[in-house]
Design an enzyme around this catalytic site. Structure first.
Site, PDB file in Angstrom:
ATOM      1  N   ASP A   1      -6.976 -21.458 -15.671  1.00 28.38           N
ATOM      2  CA  ASP A   1      -5.672 -21.124 -15.095  1.00 28.38           C
ATOM      3  C   ASP A   1      -5.439 -21.746 -13.726  1.00 28.38           C
ATOM      4  OD1 ASP A   1      -4.755 -19.592 -17.205  1.00 28.38           O
ATOM      5  OD2 ASP A   1      -5.808 -17.808 -16.512  1.00 28.38           O
TER       6      ASP A   1
ATOM      7  N   HIS B   1     -15.117 -16.274 -14.021  1.00 27.94           N
ATOM      8  CA  HIS B   1     -15.021 -16.142 -15.470  1.00 27.94           C
ATOM      9  C   HIS B   1     -16.187 -15.307 -15.970  1.00 27.94           C
ATOM     10  CE1 HIS B   1     -14.564 -17.182 -19.704  1.00 27.94           C
ATOM     11  NE2 HIS B   1     -13.326 -17.493 -19.382  1.00 27.94           N
TER      12      HIS B   1
HETATM   13  N1  ACO Z   1     -12.128 -13.659  -6.213  1.00 23.09           N
HETATM   14  C1  ACO Z   1     -13.015 -12.968  -5.446  1.00 23.09           C
HETATM   15  N2  ACO Z   1     -14.110 -12.340  -5.921  1.00 23.09           N
HETATM   16  C2  ACO Z   1     -14.321 -12.422  -7.243  1.00 23.09           C
HETATM   17  C3  ACO Z   1     -13.449 -13.108  -8.113  1.00 23.09           C
HETATM   18  C4  ACO Z   1     -12.326 -13.734  -7.543  1.00 23.09           C
HETATM   19  N3  ACO Z   1     -11.469 -14.413  -8.324  1.00 23.09           N
HETATM   20  N4  ACO Z   1     -13.906 -13.002  -9.372  1.00 23.09           N
HETATM   21  C5  ACO Z   1     -15.029 -12.266  -9.314  1.00 23.09           C
HETATM   22  N5  ACO Z   1     -15.285 -11.918  -8.014  1.00 23.09           N
HETATM   23  C6  ACO Z   1     -16.449 -11.163  -7.546  1.00 23.09           C
HETATM   24  C7  ACO Z   1     -16.377  -9.696  -7.941  1.00 23.09           C
HETATM   25  O1  ACO Z   1     -15.720  -8.929  -6.941  1.00 23.09           O
HETATM   26  C8  ACO Z   1     -17.838  -9.347  -8.065  1.00 23.09           C
HETATM   27  O2  ACO Z   1     -18.362  -9.227  -6.768  1.00 23.09           O
HETATM   28  P1  ACO Z   1     -19.584  -8.179  -6.474  1.00 23.09           P
HETATM   29  O3  ACO Z   1     -20.744  -8.686  -7.279  1.00 23.09           O
HETATM   30  O4  ACO Z   1     -19.785  -8.255  -4.998  1.00 23.09           O
HETATM   31  O5  ACO Z   1     -19.087  -6.832  -6.933  1.00 23.09           O
HETATM   32  C9  ACO Z   1     -18.454 -10.614  -8.674  1.00 23.09           C
HETATM   33  O6  ACO Z   1     -17.597 -11.693  -8.235  1.00 23.09           O
HETATM   34  C10 ACO Z   1     -18.549 -10.596 -10.193  1.00 23.09           C
HETATM   35  O7  ACO Z   1     -17.238 -10.423 -10.713  1.00 23.09           O
HETATM   36  P2  ACO Z   1     -16.826  -9.432 -11.871  1.00 23.09           P
HETATM   37  O8  ACO Z   1     -15.495  -8.829 -11.547  1.00 23.09           O
HETATM   38  O9  ACO Z   1     -17.952  -8.492 -12.177  1.00 23.09           O
HETATM   39  O10 ACO Z   1     -16.665 -10.457 -13.065  1.00 23.09           O
HETATM   40  P3  ACO Z   1     -16.023 -10.165 -14.469  1.00 23.09           P
HETATM   41  O11 ACO Z   1     -16.766 -11.003 -15.437  1.00 23.09           O
HETATM   42  O12 ACO Z   1     -15.937  -8.703 -14.751  1.00 23.09           O
HETATM   43  O13 ACO Z   1     -14.506 -10.691 -14.310  1.00 23.09           O
HETATM   44  C11 ACO Z   1     -12.692 -12.189 -14.097  1.00 23.09           C
HETATM   45  C12 ACO Z   1     -14.128 -11.969 -14.618  1.00 23.09           C
HETATM   46  C13 ACO Z   1     -11.792 -11.056 -14.594  1.00 23.09           C
HETATM   47  C14 ACO Z   1     -12.164 -13.499 -14.648  1.00 23.09           C
HETATM   48  C15 ACO Z   1     -12.720 -12.215 -12.557  1.00 23.09           C
HETATM   49  O14 ACO Z   1     -13.514 -13.300 -12.115  1.00 23.09           O
HETATM   50  C16 ACO Z   1     -11.317 -12.294 -11.955  1.00 23.09           C
HETATM   51  O15 ACO Z   1     -10.678 -11.264 -11.777  1.00 23.09           O
HETATM   52  N6  ACO Z   1     -10.800 -13.534 -11.639  1.00 23.09           N
HETATM   53  C17 ACO Z   1      -9.466 -13.689 -11.126  1.00 23.09           C
HETATM   54  C18 ACO Z   1      -8.448 -13.603 -12.255  1.00 23.09           C
HETATM   55  C19 ACO Z   1      -8.470 -14.823 -13.140  1.00 23.09           C
HETATM   56  O16 ACO Z   1      -8.467 -15.965 -12.706  1.00 23.09           O
HETATM   57  N7  ACO Z   1      -8.430 -14.566 -14.454  1.00 23.09           N
HETATM   58  C20 ACO Z   1      -8.409 -15.618 -15.470  1.00 23.09           C
HETATM   59  C21 ACO Z   1      -9.703 -15.645 -16.204  1.00 23.09           C
HETATM   60  S1  ACO Z   1      -9.772 -16.987 -17.325  1.00 23.09           S
HETATM   61  C22 ACO Z   1      -8.756 -16.538 -18.576  1.00 23.09           C
HETATM   62  O17 ACO Z   1      -8.588 -15.434 -18.939  1.00 23.09           O
HETATM   63  C23 ACO Z   1      -8.073 -17.593 -19.188  1.00 23.09           C
END
Ligand code: ACO
Length: 415
Positions: free
Chosen positions: A356, A299
């Protein structure tokens, strides 16, 4: 008033620091360009406060979520969804008289204009219900075009959203539409329109009703997330409420946002089909070349736990037990969570289950098809979108939202 000093090109300027009611601080850079010629650059807006808002407070490090000051845990335990909607939209929980009046008003606007029913005929039965929801919201502006009806339009869109959602489900399974009933509560009425069949008795199960009420409350607002920011962006151009809500639906649909609840179940089904080993999914999620993420994990704001996910994890056990459902996906989800939370990749990046992760398992147990999950999220998020849209529109200081950019394209060239 405290200020921040910035030195640019040898010139020092002072900018005001704004402090929120919970001590959140921001540097007000609204005059930065005027004073220095510089703009700020913050792709993804991770450090940008786009507005001042009195609706919802989140402390992502401590896992705190409050609507108008009330902790989500208290509201989830003690309120109905319409009470929470009233709280978000009008600022206060309603007293008994206001509650009855609000419920009555919403109930009296649940019917769709008969001509709107014809739109459903044009869609293929495979149409995703989020596409239908967005199109129907936008279409409502053709039936209710008067600008002065803002208060009534708020009621209309809140009241008709469940009817549109249930009709889109009935369309997808080829059953006749079930009209709303005025003697039922908001949640029961939606379940009735979703699951009743003509000439057959349908009784709303109290366990399903309570689970839906809880899910709707937990989704009701989440400050400046992607879809809410979109609603504000569109609303800032003075677009009508229906167009603004339709934009919110489009933003919510994406799998990185509300679309994740559908993806979580599809991911869990995939793990189940491959033998149920959560470790393979974990390994794949860690491999940046795989293009696979653990859906329902991570998140932008919560870096400790998502309080909504905590409530839902407990609720999943309770609801499945009450309904007598034994879903192997719940066990897979728990193993996956356990494995991820003990893996350094997820620990270092502070990746926890989000709202979710467990919501889909409860929706499944309630009999709601996977394609409808993001629509369910949208139904819950309606009061938040409306509250934030109203806050923006009622604020005389609102300007059209118009970010700047840093241009990186070709310099001037001539034909
Ligand atoms: N699985 C694996 N790796 C992940 C995940 C994941 N679900 N989420 C983040 N990471 C990693 C990223 O690759 C990144 O790694 P790095 O530092 O080596 O590059 C690090 O964790 C930071 O993640 P970001 O993508 O920079 O985080 P951001 O805040 O931009 O994105 C998000 C947040 C979109 C929710 C992301 O965690 C994600 O895509 N999760 C999966 C989709 C999801 O569950 N969405 C629902 C969100 S809640 C909602 O909207 C109700």
């Amino acid at each position: 008033m405290s200020t921040a000093k910035i030195i640019l090109d040898g010139k020092e300027i002072e900018l005001p620091v704004v402090t929120g009611s919970e001590g959140e601080r921001a540097i007000d850079i609204s005059r930065l360009r005027e004073l220095t010629g510089y703009v700020t650059l913050d792709p993804g807006y991770g450090n940008t406060g786009s507005c001042q808002s009195a609706v919802t407070f989140i402390d992502g490090d401590q896992g705190i979520l409050r609507y108008r000051g009330y902790p989500i845990e208290d509201l989830a335990e003690k309120s109905t969804f319409l009470e929470v909607a009233h709280l978000l939209i009008y600022g206060e929980l309603p007293d008994a008289k206001k509650k009855a009046a609000f419920e009555q008003e919403v109930t009296m606007h649940t019917l769709l204009h008969e001509d709107m029913k014809k739109f459903f005929e044009g869609y293929p039965s495979t149409a995703h219900p989020m596409a239908i929801l967005g199109a129907m919201f936008a279409s409502m502006s053709t039936f209710y075009p008067k600008k002065k009806d803002q208060d009534l339009d708020i009621i209309r869109i809140l009241a008709k959203a469940p009817t549109i959602a249930a009709f889109s489900h009935k369309k997808s399974i080829g059953q006749p539409f079930i009209y709303p009933r005025n003697d039922l509560s908001y949640a029961s009425n939606f379940l009735h329109m979703m699951f009743a069949v003509p000439a057959q008795k349908y009784e709303v199960s109290p366990a399903v009703h309570d689970a839906l009420n809880l899910l709707l409350i937990l989704h009701a607002d989440h400050e400046q997330n992607c879809s809410t920011s979109t609603v504000r962006m569109v609303g800032s151009s003075n677009a009508n409420i229906f167009a603004s809500m339709a934009a919110g639906v489009s933003a919510l649909w994406g799998p990185l946002h509300g679309g994740a609840n559908q993806e979580v179940i599809e991911m869990l089904e995939g793990i189940q089909a491959a033998g149920g080993d959560a470790r393979k999914a974990i390994a794949q999620a860690k491999d940046k070349n795989s293009g696979f993420k653990l859906m329902g994990f991570g998140h932008r704001v919560y870096k400790n736990f998502d309080p909504r996910a905590r409530i839902l994890k407990k609720a999943a056990d309770r609801v499945l037990a009450e309904l007598g459902v034994n879903d192997p996906l719940l066990e897979i989800a728990k193993h996956l969570e356990e494995a991820a939370l003990s893996d350094p990749y997820f620990v270092e990046r502070k990746l926890y289950p989000n709202v979710d992760f467990y919501s889909g398992i409860i929706y499944r147990a309630m009999g709601i098809p996977t394609e409808m999950f993001t629509v369910m999220f949208a139904l819950g998020r309606m009061p938040g979108w409306i509250a934030q849209w109203k806050e923006l529109r009622d604020d005389p200081k609102t300007r059209i939202n118009r970010p700047r950019q840093i241009y990186t394209g070709a310099k001037e060239r001539r034909l």
